[in-house]
Write a protein that holds these residues in place. Sequence first.
Motif, PDB file in Angstrom:
ATOM      1  N   GLY A 420       0.896  -1.187  -0.166  1.00  0.00           N
ATOM      2  CA  GLY A 420       0.065  -0.040   0.080  1.00  0.00           C
ATOM      3  C   GLY A 420       0.946   1.262  -0.004  1.00  0.00           C
ATOM      4  N   THR A 421       2.050   1.209   0.324  1.00  0.00           N
ATOM      5  CA  THR A 421       2.920   2.491   0.134  1.00  0.00           C
ATOM      6  C   THR A 421       3.632   2.667  -0.994  1.00  0.00           C
ATOM      7  OG1 THR A 421       3.587   1.758   2.491  1.00  0.00           O
ATOM      8  CG2 THR A 421       4.909   3.326   1.709  1.00  0.00           C
ATOM      9  N   CYS A 422       3.793   1.529  -1.811  1.00  0.00           N
ATOM     10  CA  CYS A 422       4.550   1.914  -3.373  1.00  0.00           C
ATOM     11  C   CYS A 422       3.143   2.771  -3.944  1.00  0.00           C
ATOM     12  CB  CYS A 422       4.745   0.564  -4.009  1.00  0.00           C
ATOM     13  SG  CYS A 422       6.229  -0.139  -3.107  1.00  0.00           S
ATOM     14  N   PRO A 423       3.838   3.588  -4.979  1.00  0.00           N
ATOM     15  CA  PRO A 423       2.957   4.320  -5.759  1.00  0.00           C
ATOM     16  C   PRO A 423       1.968   3.549  -6.846  1.00  0.00           C
ATOM     17  CG  PRO A 423       5.001   5.220  -6.044  1.00  0.00           C
ATOM     18  CD  PRO A 423       5.269   3.888  -5.305  1.00  0.00           C
ATOM     19  N   ASP A 424       2.530   2.493  -7.288  1.00  0.00           N
ATOM     20  CA  ASP A 424       1.775   1.635  -8.179  1.00  0.00           C
ATOM     21  C   ASP A 424       1.030   0.408  -7.540  1.00  0.00           C
ATOM     22  OD1 ASP A 424       4.154   0.509  -7.556  1.00  0.00           O
ATOM     23  OD2 ASP A 424       4.367  -0.248  -9.744  1.00  0.00           O
ATOM     24  N   LYS A 425       1.225   0.290  -6.290  1.00  0.00           N
ATOM     25  CA  LYS A 425       0.721  -0.926  -5.504  1.00  0.00           C
ATOM     26  C   LYS A 425       0.719  -1.975  -6.006  1.00  0.00           C
ATOM     27  CE  LYS A 425      -2.641   2.473  -3.146  1.00  0.00           C
ATOM     28  NZ  LYS A 425      -4.090   2.880  -3.113  1.00  0.00           N
ATOM     29  N   PRO A 426       1.904  -2.681  -6.070  1.00  0.00           N
ATOM     30  CA  PRO A 426       2.275  -3.828  -6.950  1.00  0.00           C
ATOM     31  C   PRO A 426       1.574  -4.992  -5.868  1.00  0.00           C
ATOM     32  CG  PRO A 426       4.329  -3.124  -5.981  1.00  0.00           C
ATOM     33  CD  PRO A 426       3.252  -1.851  -5.740  1.00  0.00           C
ATOM     34  N   GLY A 427       1.224  -6.155  -6.747  1.00  0.00           N
ATOM     35  CA  GLY A 427       0.815  -7.280  -6.041  1.00  0.00           C
ATOM     36  C   GLY A 427       2.164  -8.112  -5.512  1.00  0.00           C
ATOM     37  N   LEU A 428       1.820  -8.790  -4.519  1.00  0.00           N
ATOM     38  CA  LEU A 428       3.131  -9.303  -3.862  1.00  0.00           C
ATOM     39  C   LEU A 428       2.746 -10.461  -3.006  1.00  0.00           C
ATOM     40  CD1 LEU A 428       5.414  -6.324  -2.832  1.00  0.00           C
ATOM     41  CD2 LEU A 428       5.702  -7.974  -4.738  1.00  0.00           C
ATOM     42  N   CYS A 429       3.281 -11.631  -3.020  1.00  0.00           N
ATOM     43  CA  CYS A 429       3.118 -12.730  -2.161  1.00  0.00           C
ATOM     44  C   CYS A 429       3.466 -12.246  -0.754  1.00  0.00           C
ATOM     45  CB  CYS A 429       3.587 -14.016  -2.558  1.00  0.00           C
ATOM     46  SG  CYS A 429       3.168 -14.517  -4.145  1.00  0.00           S
ATOM     47  N   VAL A 430       2.966 -12.796   0.274  1.00  0.00           N
ATOM     48  CA  VAL A 430       3.660 -12.699   1.740  1.00  0.00           C
ATOM     49  C   VAL A 430       5.187 -13.080   1.606  1.00  0.00           C
ATOM     50  CG1 VAL A 430       3.455 -13.068   4.029  1.00  0.00           C
ATOM     51  CG2 VAL A 430       1.308 -12.910   2.520  1.00  0.00           C
ATOM     52  N   GLU A 431       5.582 -14.165   1.253  1.00  0.00           N
ATOM     53  CA  GLU A 431       6.669 -14.460   0.938  1.00  0.00           C
ATOM     54  C   GLU A 431       7.722 -13.487   0.285  1.00  0.00           C
ATOM     55  OE1 GLU A 431       4.355 -16.399   0.207  1.00  0.00           O
ATOM     56  OE2 GLU A 431       4.051 -17.647   1.953  1.00  0.00           O
ATOM     57  N   CYS A 432       7.287 -13.049  -0.797  1.00  0.00           N
ATOM     58  CA  CYS A 432       7.956 -12.181  -1.726  1.00  0.00           C
ATOM     59  C   CYS A 432       8.191 -10.634  -1.399  1.00  0.00           C
ATOM     60  CB  CYS A 432       7.581 -12.307  -3.171  1.00  0.00           C
ATOM     61  SG  CYS A 432       7.365 -13.971  -3.686  1.00  0.00           S
ATOM     62  N   PHE A 433       7.436 -10.295  -0.307  1.00  0.00           N
ATOM     63  CA  PHE A 433       7.087  -8.741   0.137  1.00  0.00           C
ATOM     64  C   PHE A 433       8.597  -8.244   0.432  1.00  0.00           C
ATOM     65  CE2 PHE A 433       6.273  -5.289   2.904  1.00  0.00           C
ATOM     66  CZ  PHE A 433       5.495  -4.719   2.135  1.00  0.00           C
ATOM     67  N   GLU A 434       9.184  -8.967   1.248  1.00  0.00           N
ATOM     68  CA  GLU A 434      10.712  -8.282   1.709  1.00  0.00           C
ATOM     69  C   GLU A 434      11.763  -8.348   0.491  1.00  0.00           C
ATOM     70  OE1 GLU A 434      13.747  -9.096   5.568  1.00  0.00           O
ATOM     71  OE2 GLU A 434      11.935 -10.178   5.387  1.00  0.00           O
ATOM     72  N   ASN A 435      11.708  -9.437  -0.085  1.00  0.00           N
ATOM     73  CA  ASN A 435      12.817  -9.830  -1.063  1.00  0.00           C
ATOM     74  C   ASN A 435      12.578  -8.816  -2.426  1.00  0.00           C
ATOM     75  OD1 ASN A 435      13.899 -11.766   0.366  1.00  0.00           O
ATOM     76  ND2 ASN A 435      12.625 -13.074  -0.750  1.00  0.00           N
ATOM     77  N   TYR A 436      11.443  -8.266  -2.281  1.00  0.00           N
ATOM     78  CA  TYR A 436      11.020  -7.385  -3.624  1.00  0.00           C
ATOM     79  C   TYR A 436      11.508  -6.156  -3.138  1.00  0.00           C
ATOM     80  CZ  TYR A 436       8.201  -4.362  -6.632  1.00  0.00           C
ATOM     81  OH  TYR A 436       7.799  -3.357  -7.233  1.00  0.00           O
ATOM     82  N   HIS A 437      11.368  -5.416  -1.994  1.00  0.00           N
ATOM     83  CA  HIS A 437      11.868  -4.167  -1.683  1.00  0.00           C
ATOM     84  C   HIS A 437      13.338  -4.101  -1.292  1.00  0.00           C
ATOM     85  CE1 HIS A 437       7.564  -3.922  -0.846  1.00  0.00           C
ATOM     86  NE2 HIS A 437       7.443  -2.754  -0.989  1.00  0.00           N
ATOM     87  N   LEU A 438      13.855  -5.138  -1.018  1.00  0.00           N
ATOM     88  CA  LEU A 438      15.583  -5.347  -0.724  1.00  0.00           C
ATOM     89  C   LEU A 438      15.929  -4.975  -2.338  1.00  0.00           C
ATOM     90  CD1 LEU A 438      15.993  -8.155   1.667  1.00  0.00           C
ATOM     91  CD2 LEU A 438      16.425  -5.669   2.141  1.00  0.00           C
ATOM     92  N   GLU A 439      15.480  -5.786  -3.486  1.00  0.00           N
ATOM     93  CA  GLU A 439      16.093  -5.625  -4.827  1.00  0.00           C
ATOM     94  C   GLU A 439      15.745  -4.184  -5.323  1.00  0.00           C
ATOM     95  OE1 GLU A 439      14.434  -8.667  -7.112  1.00  0.00           O
ATOM     96  OE2 GLU A 439      15.483 -10.169  -6.026  1.00  0.00           O
ATOM     97  N   LEU A 440      14.982  -3.541  -4.796  1.00  0.00           N
ATOM     98  CA  LEU A 440      14.489  -2.063  -5.153  1.00  0.00           C
ATOM     99  C   LEU A 440      15.393  -1.102  -4.335  1.00  0.00           C
ATOM    100  CD1 LEU A 440      10.531  -1.723  -4.950  1.00  0.00           C
ATOM    101  CD2 LEU A 440      11.912  -1.748  -6.813  1.00  0.00           C
ATOM    102  N   ASN A 441      15.804  -1.389  -3.487  1.00  0.00           N
ATOM    103  CA  ASN A 441      16.993  -0.396  -2.906  1.00  0.00           C
ATOM    104  C   ASN A 441      18.272  -0.967  -3.180  1.00  0.00           C
ATOM    105  OD1 ASN A 441      14.944   0.498  -1.284  1.00  0.00           O
ATOM    106  ND2 ASN A 441      14.793  -0.991   0.508  1.00  0.00           N
TER     107      ASN A 441
END
Length: 441
Positions: A420-441
């Motif tokens: 809910g924080t990202c501008p485009d509100k991407p769909g994510l699995c609960v397991e993929c949520f942390e890995n997705y934001h780590l790769e963005l940074n």
Amino acid sequence: MDYREGSPKPKRQRKQLSSVLNDSEIEEALYSDNSEDDYQPDDEESASESESEEHLWNIECRPPTRPSVLPTVQEQDLQPFTLTVSDSQGQGQAQINQPSASGSTSEWTTTEEESEDPIFKVRSVIDYFNNKMIECYYPAAQLSLDESMVLWRGRLSFRQFIKNKRHKYGIKLYMLTEPDGLILKFRVYAGAKDTDVTGKEHAEKVVMELLREKLNSGHELYMDNYYNSFGLAKKLLDHNTYCTGTLRKDLKDNPHELMKKKIKKGENCSMFRDGVHVGVWKDKRVVTYITTQYEDKMVQVQNKRGHVTQKPEAISKYNDYMSGVDRQDQLLAYYPCERKTTLMYNKYSGQRKMSLYDYRLNVINARLPEHVPENRPSNTHSAHKIMKATETTSNGRLKRKTCRQCTKNKKRTDSPWYCGTCPDKPGLCVECFENYHLELN
């Protein structure tokens, strides 16, 4: 024998036997009148002896007579013995006789009550609990009746098997409870030996036994199809007690035209007889129910997902108040009395003996990293918040989005969760949520 000067000499010298005597010679020596002995007691000694003899018991001593042939062990066991004691006056005689054991056919026996009751060893505990609950507590109007299982896999003549219970093998208990799980009365089922409730109309006998103190009080009893029948509902209604629950289709007194009727989903059909209401309602499958309290009325019910549906009032109340025994089983599961051996985990500890507490500490320490960096990187995605979709489709299901992280890994996954924080509100699995934001940074 020499005596020292000044020491008094004995007034009487006993005879010394210089040779070994047989039994007849010993008897002659013991019972002789000692006429050859020149010993004469003086007056004072004879007076003291006569006074002491008045209080002595006359004990007759005879030499043992040995039989020519020794008796066998069986004959010795069968021979009685007699002990006789008498005083000098011939009074106060007491005699003890050992009866003969010939022809003895005695066996260990039990009382008639113990032989008929298979649980007589715990009967007092069960009766004490039931009587105490009757004395100190009276329940509300709603009651539920069902069976429960006590785990037991050993040898027992009345061990039961119920496949849909947590403990499939064990001792079956019939319980009368409140909807919140409080046990009011229970009965141990002892199989065919339980003559009070076994045989024909077994379920009806169990219900009437557990409700004996609660009849004629206007209670509402909720039971499943194992107990319910038209005859039981009519009998309880005559005792001013209402019942509600599911019903088996193959019972004799059921309305056959209603049981054979084809109905659509959401449809409800009912029939009445002598104050007993029997109905058929179809949701995902056909449900047959019986009640003596509720009418043919549909009520709105909201499920866990928030969907509102309509059900018969009897089914709705049954779902609300029937879970008393299941609630009791759930509460007992938090404090189990069964204990397994500790040898299964101790073989991995590397020590001969170790407590469970120490073993858990070792497991935690083994799972922790050995070196933790002092300056840990800041958690840049801590502001991101995972949220669940609330919009629904035309079918009433939650809208789902494709997981961005799974798509990168060439895998398609639809998830109702998104950031809910990202501008485009991407769909994510609960397991993929942390890995997705780590790769963005």
